[in-house]
Scaffold this active site. Sequence first.
Site, PDB file in Angstrom:
ATOM      1  N   CYS A 109       0.963  -1.199   0.120  1.00 49.01           N
ATOM      2  CA  CYS A 109      -0.152   0.037   0.007  1.00 49.01           C
ATOM      3  C   CYS A 109       0.966   1.324   0.043  1.00 49.01           C
ATOM      4  O   CYS A 109       1.648   1.335   1.043  1.00 49.01           O
ATOM      5  CB  CYS A 109      -0.847  -0.077   1.182  1.00 49.01           C
ATOM      6  SG  CYS A 109      -1.747   1.532   1.487  1.00 49.01           S
ATOM      7  N   CYS A 113      -4.134   7.211  -1.503  1.00 48.28           N
ATOM      8  CA  CYS A 113      -5.314   7.316  -2.386  1.00 48.28           C
ATOM      9  C   CYS A 113      -6.353   7.467  -1.483  1.00 48.28           C
ATOM     10  O   CYS A 113      -7.621   8.224  -2.000  1.00 48.28           O
ATOM     11  CB  CYS A 113      -5.634   5.839  -2.836  1.00 48.28           C
ATOM     12  SG  CYS A 113      -4.257   5.043  -3.688  1.00 48.28           S
ATOM     13  N   THR A 200      -4.222   5.003   7.577  1.00 45.81           N
ATOM     14  CA  THR A 200      -3.175   4.682   6.158  1.00 45.81           C
ATOM     15  C   THR A 200      -2.269   5.872   6.189  1.00 45.81           C
ATOM     16  O   THR A 200      -2.753   7.163   5.799  1.00 45.81           O
ATOM     17  CB  THR A 200      -3.935   4.315   5.099  1.00 45.81           C
ATOM     18  OG1 THR A 200      -4.546   3.189   5.235  1.00 45.81           O
ATOM     19  CG2 THR A 200      -3.024   4.081   4.003  1.00 45.81           C
ATOM     20  N   GLU A 266      -0.160   1.990   8.989  1.00 47.28           N
ATOM     21  CA  GLU A 266      -1.577   2.308   9.618  1.00 47.28           C
ATOM     22  C   GLU A 266      -1.112   2.715  10.955  1.00 47.28           C
ATOM     23  O   GLU A 266      -0.177   2.237  11.744  1.00 47.28           O
ATOM     24  CB  GLU A 266      -2.614   1.336   9.600  1.00 47.28           C
ATOM     25  CG  GLU A 266      -2.946   1.074   8.317  1.00 47.28           C
ATOM     26  CD  GLU A 266      -2.060  -0.072   7.576  1.00 47.28           C
ATOM     27  OE1 GLU A 266      -1.574  -1.044   8.382  1.00 47.28           O
ATOM     28  OE2 GLU A 266      -1.884  -0.013   6.320  1.00 47.28           O
ATOM     29  N   HIS A 301     -13.185   5.442  -3.389  1.00 46.87           N
ATOM     30  CA  HIS A 301     -12.406   4.699  -2.813  1.00 46.87           C
ATOM     31  C   HIS A 301     -12.358   3.199  -3.131  1.00 46.87           C
ATOM     32  O   HIS A 301     -11.379   2.621  -2.970  1.00 46.87           O
ATOM     33  CB  HIS A 301     -12.073   4.904  -1.230  1.00 46.87           C
ATOM     34  CG  HIS A 301     -10.875   4.782  -0.656  1.00 46.87           C
ATOM     35  ND1 HIS A 301      -9.732   5.047  -1.046  1.00 46.87           N
ATOM     36  CD2 HIS A 301     -10.619   3.889   0.650  1.00 46.87           C
ATOM     37  CE1 HIS A 301      -8.817   4.621  -0.460  1.00 46.87           C
ATOM     38  NE2 HIS A 301      -9.322   3.885   0.503  1.00 46.87           N
ATOM     39  N   TYR A 305      -9.347   0.511  -4.881  1.00 52.34           N
ATOM     40  CA  TYR A 305      -8.701  -0.663  -4.692  1.00 52.34           C
ATOM     41  C   TYR A 305      -8.124  -1.555  -6.022  1.00 52.34           C
ATOM     42  O   TYR A 305      -7.759  -2.719  -5.625  1.00 52.34           O
ATOM     43  CB  TYR A 305      -9.642  -1.762  -3.973  1.00 52.34           C
ATOM     44  CG  TYR A 305      -9.603  -1.167  -2.440  1.00 52.34           C
ATOM     45  CD1 TYR A 305      -9.897   0.020  -2.146  1.00 52.34           C
ATOM     46  CD2 TYR A 305      -8.987  -1.944  -1.552  1.00 52.34           C
ATOM     47  CE1 TYR A 305      -9.697   0.398  -0.818  1.00 52.34           C
ATOM     48  CE2 TYR A 305      -8.512  -1.531  -0.003  1.00 52.34           C
ATOM     49  CZ  TYR A 305      -9.161  -0.266   0.072  1.00 52.34           C
ATOM     50  OH  TYR A 305      -8.774   0.188   1.271  1.00 52.34           O
ATOM     51  N   CYS A 307      -5.739  -0.711  -6.985  1.00 49.85           N
ATOM     52  CA  CYS A 307      -4.223  -0.747  -6.423  1.00 49.85           C
ATOM     53  C   CYS A 307      -3.725  -2.584  -6.320  1.00 49.85           C
ATOM     54  O   CYS A 307      -2.599  -2.961  -6.433  1.00 49.85           O
ATOM     55  CB  CYS A 307      -3.971  -0.153  -5.181  1.00 49.85           C
ATOM     56  SG  CYS A 307      -4.806  -0.696  -3.881  1.00 49.85           S
ATOM     57  N   GLU A 455      -6.509  -5.309   4.639  1.00 52.84           N
ATOM     58  CA  GLU A 455      -6.936  -3.973   3.951  1.00 52.84           C
ATOM     59  C   GLU A 455      -8.056  -4.242   2.830  1.00 52.84           C
ATOM     60  O   GLU A 455      -9.030  -3.456   2.705  1.00 52.84           O
ATOM     61  CB  GLU A 455      -5.696  -3.104   3.545  1.00 52.84           C
ATOM     62  CG  GLU A 455      -6.214  -1.927   3.196  1.00 52.84           C
ATOM     63  CD  GLU A 455      -5.042  -0.738   3.129  1.00 52.84           C
ATOM     64  OE1 GLU A 455      -4.110  -1.493   2.889  1.00 52.84           O
ATOM     65  OE2 GLU A 455      -5.276   0.588   3.344  1.00 52.84           O
TER      66      GLU A 455
HETATM   67  C1  LIG Z   1      -5.355  -1.737   6.695  1.00 54.16           C
HETATM   68  C2  LIG Z   1      -6.125  -0.771   7.054  1.00 54.16           C
HETATM   69  C3  LIG Z   1      -6.204   0.693   6.332  1.00 54.16           C
HETATM   70  C4  LIG Z   1      -7.016   1.386   6.518  1.00 54.16           C
HETATM   71  N1  LIG Z   1      -6.976   2.683   6.127  1.00 54.16           N
HETATM   72  C5  LIG Z   1      -8.062   3.653   6.746  1.00 54.16           C
HETATM   73  C6  LIG Z   1      -7.817   4.995   6.181  1.00 54.16           C
HETATM   74  O1  LIG Z   1      -6.547   5.488   5.669  1.00 54.16           O
HETATM   75  N2  LIG Z   1      -8.590   6.066   6.724  1.00 54.16           N
HETATM   76  C7  LIG Z   1      -9.629   5.392   7.211  1.00 54.16           C
HETATM   77  O2  LIG Z   1     -10.770   6.421   7.563  1.00 54.16           O
HETATM   78  N3  LIG Z   1     -10.125   4.344   7.448  1.00 54.16           N
HETATM   79  C8  LIG Z   1      -9.233   3.384   7.088  1.00 54.16           C
HETATM   80  N4  LIG Z   1      -9.402   2.008   7.222  1.00 54.16           N
HETATM   81  C9  LIG Z   1     -10.481   1.699   8.193  1.00 54.16           C
HETATM   82  C10 LIG Z   1     -11.746   0.620   7.354  1.00 54.16           C
HETATM   83  O3  LIG Z   1     -12.593   1.784   6.659  1.00 54.16           O
HETATM   84  C11 LIG Z   1     -12.425   0.173   8.378  1.00 54.16           C
HETATM   85  O4  LIG Z   1     -11.633  -0.953   9.003  1.00 54.16           O
HETATM   86  C12 LIG Z   1     -13.803  -0.361   8.028  1.00 54.16           C
HETATM   87  O5  LIG Z   1     -14.696   0.593   7.908  1.00 54.16           O
HETATM   88  C13 LIG Z   1     -14.325  -1.370   9.063  1.00 54.16           C
HETATM   89  O6  LIG Z   1     -14.399  -0.847  10.306  1.00 54.16           O
HETATM   90  P1  LIG Z   1     -13.960  -1.477  11.718  1.00 54.16           P
HETATM   91  O7  LIG Z   1     -12.782  -1.767  11.458  1.00 54.16           O
HETATM   92  O8  LIG Z   1     -14.140  -0.349  12.903  1.00 54.16           O
HETATM   93  O9  LIG Z   1     -14.660  -2.541  11.925  1.00 54.16           O
HETATM   94  P2  LIG Z   1     -16.063  -2.972  12.460  1.00 54.16           P
HETATM   95  O10 LIG Z   1     -17.022  -1.880  12.506  1.00 54.16           O
HETATM   96  O11 LIG Z   1     -15.898  -3.293  13.994  1.00 54.16           O
HETATM   97  O12 LIG Z   1     -16.731  -4.278  11.668  1.00 54.16           O
HETATM   98  C14 LIG Z   1     -16.582  -5.380  12.163  1.00 54.16           C
HETATM   99  C15 LIG Z   1     -17.683  -6.490  11.754  1.00 54.16           C
HETATM  100  O13 LIG Z   1     -18.898  -5.972  12.264  1.00 54.16           O
HETATM  101  C16 LIG Z   1     -20.099  -5.360  11.109  1.00 54.16           C
HETATM  102  N5  LIG Z   1     -20.577  -4.300  11.667  1.00 54.16           N
HETATM  103  C17 LIG Z   1     -20.129  -3.089  12.167  1.00 54.16           C
HETATM  104  N6  LIG Z   1     -21.039  -2.435  12.360  1.00 54.16           N
HETATM  105  C18 LIG Z   1     -22.156  -3.017  12.271  1.00 54.16           C
HETATM  106  C19 LIG Z   1     -23.556  -2.701  12.500  1.00 54.16           C
HETATM  107  N7  LIG Z   1     -23.684  -1.631  13.172  1.00 54.16           N
HETATM  108  N8  LIG Z   1     -24.391  -3.624  12.377  1.00 54.16           N
HETATM  109  C20 LIG Z   1     -24.133  -4.916  11.826  1.00 54.16           C
HETATM  110  N9  LIG Z   1     -22.819  -5.287  11.644  1.00 54.16           N
HETATM  111  C21 LIG Z   1     -21.886  -4.396  11.841  1.00 54.16           C
HETATM  112  C22 LIG Z   1     -19.014  -5.221   9.961  1.00 54.16           C
HETATM  113  O14 LIG Z   1     -19.529  -5.487   8.874  1.00 54.16           O
HETATM  114  C23 LIG Z   1     -17.829  -6.390  10.182  1.00 54.16           C
HETATM  115  O15 LIG Z   1     -18.118  -7.548   9.430  1.00 54.16           O
HETATM  116  C24 LIG Z   1      -8.544   0.936   7.086  1.00 54.16           C
HETATM  117  C25 LIG Z   1      -8.720  -0.130   7.532  1.00 54.16           C
HETATM  118  C26 LIG Z   1      -7.472  -1.383   7.464  1.00 54.16           C
HETATM  119  C27 LIG Z   1      -7.943  -2.582   8.052  1.00 54.16           C
HETATM  120  S1  SF4 Z   2      -6.247   2.209  -2.570  1.00 52.84           S
HETATM  121 FE1  SF4 Z   2      -4.719   0.801  -2.106  1.00 52.84          FE
HETATM  122  S2  SF4 Z   2      -2.636   1.681  -2.212  1.00 52.84           S
HETATM  123 FE2  SF4 Z   2      -4.086   3.100  -2.050  1.00 52.84          FE
HETATM  124  S3  SF4 Z   2      -4.393   3.836   0.267  1.00 52.84           S
HETATM  125 FE3  SF4 Z   2      -5.875   2.246  -0.295  1.00 52.84          FE
HETATM  126  S4  SF4 Z   2      -4.940   0.343   0.043  1.00 52.84           S
HETATM  127 FE4  SF4 Z   2      -3.210   2.036  -0.032  1.00 52.84          FE
END
Ligand SMILES: Cc1cc2nc3c(=O)[nH]c(=O)nc-3n(C[C@H](O)[C@H](O)[C@H](O)COP(=O)(O)OP(=O)(O)OC[C@H]3O[C@@H](n4cnc5c(N)ncnc54)[C@H](O)[C@@H]3O)c2cc1C
Ligand code: SF4
Length: 515
Positions: A109, A113, A200, A266, A301, A305, A307, A455
Amino acid sequence: MDTAPPETLTRPKIVTGEDYINSLRGRNLTVYLFGELVEEPVDHPMIRPSINALAETYDLAVREPELASTISPFTGERISRFLHVCASTDDLVLQNKMQRKLGQLTGTCFQRCVGMDALNTLHSVTFEMDEKHGTPYHERFKAFITRMHRHNYVIGGAMTDVKGDRSLPPHQQADPDLFVHVTRRTDAGLYLTGAKAHQTGCINSHWMIIMPTMRLGEHDRDYAIVGAVPVDAEGLTYIYGRQSCDTRSMEGGSIDVGNARFSGQEAMVILEDVFIPWKNVFMDGEVDFASMLVERFTTYHRRSYVCKSGVGDVLIGAAAAMADFNGIPKASHIKDKLVEMTHLNETIYATGIAASHQGHATKSGAYICDDMLANVCKHHVTKMPYEIGRIAQDLAGGMVATMPSEKELNHPRIGALLKKYLKGKADVPTEDRMRMLRLIENMTLGRNAVGYLTESLHGAGSPQAQRIQIARQMQLEYKKRLAMVLAGIEIEADPEAVADELGGYFARVFKLPDE
Ligand SMILES: Cc1cc2nc3c(=O)[nH]c(=O)nc-3n(C[C@H](O)[C@H](O)[C@H](O)COP(=O)(O)OP(=O)(O)OC[C@H]3O[C@@H](n4cnc5c(N)ncnc54)[C@H](O)[C@@H]3O)c2cc1C
Ligand code: SF4
């Protein structure tokens, strides 16, 4: 799109990867890693590979300016494509091509983006907010973009709150800080408290755009906040996220890390009374626009992906090289598995690039990609990299998970034994075979599996979020009518319903080029 007034350039413009790395030095950020404050993130061996990945976005822009840069309509100068607000479907498509190329070059990554997609989203959302509420956000936002363009900065996108009890909206949480919110407003600006998770490239960015993470109701006004902060603003604390096998980069050597040059990053960002002047506030209380903001951001966004197809190219190459090193490149099941990996990988690319080609203009003039196809792309991404990774491990053999370390390879007695017994094809050096195994381990079990697998699953929303968006747009009534007509079942022709059914996704599908 018109231009905002120029502002004084106080820091030099970043052009090369080296300029970028130098721009990160001496910022005095509060970064915690392993329970200690990091003195200079740029020189930390565990952090540096993530900085290198971002530096590559600048170096690519120097080597291939048509692909990774463009001319800013705000400053008239050449800027990174990651800072550009798309003014055509060609611009959207070029974003995807750049993302695939950078995935190929870094195998991870490259972190730029989220900010790119936030910029594009806010251009149209601030415009439409102003149109409805008479607010000043769009002009402020254009002035902000202009400043970013002058310096050619990196912007991070901070959307995901820590969220506490997932069944409750922000104002009903036991602790109000579980979603970032405004704590007070003054004549000069406002103050924010809360935390954003999984951010990220945040430590590698110059600025960060804070946004709400979900649709909001009347009682959540203080949570409906969008603002830009410099990453070194007072009150910001970064807690570094661990990645599988991350400390290998602190062991010295270049084999066991798998990918010595590049990784993702992250961190959790804690906001304690962080001040944002009004000129950098682009939403404050407009709860009726929170869902538009989140939906448009995820539309951009989820097709970013693409990417992963670039990263997938590397993994397919690694699996094919392992088959060569093992002497079995011609075995029919090996060829078939490489075809399967390629088919899956191109499916990701196809849906992403199609979402960009089927983009359209918003009221502000910014172009946005197709919502349905972007969600289909991201939904593929929640599954296909796992299957590609499974096949890569199949072709690699069990040594991908049981191989002795680089230190053994360099040991005066054990080294010779490893060179003898880890040999594959006679003319391939054992070290090459070990390096390729470690790269596959890195991408499917190690540091870069964070970017390639987890991710892919959760970034830009967990799988269910895409299914909800797909369900909203699947136009079942229209499809049922198609079936009824062909089955010879009589149906009443309700002109209003027919017009409705031909709106939405299918209106975009059947739109002719000159419409
Ligand atoms: C490597 C990585 C990079 C990331 N980078 C960014 C970034 O740069 N900026 C950013 O803003 N975010 C970033 N994210 C965040 C990403 O958008 C969230 O991980 C994603 O939206 C899920 O939220 P959570 O991790 O809190 O999981 P949770 O919300 O805890 O989800 C866990 C499970 O519960 C379910 N769930 C959650 N809420 C509910 C509900 N109300 N009812 C029923 N089911 C539910 C989900 O569907 C999922 O199956 C990144 C995540 C990762 C893993
Ligand atoms: S789109 Fe791909 S390379 Fe760009 S920030 Fe997200 S995971 Fe990283």
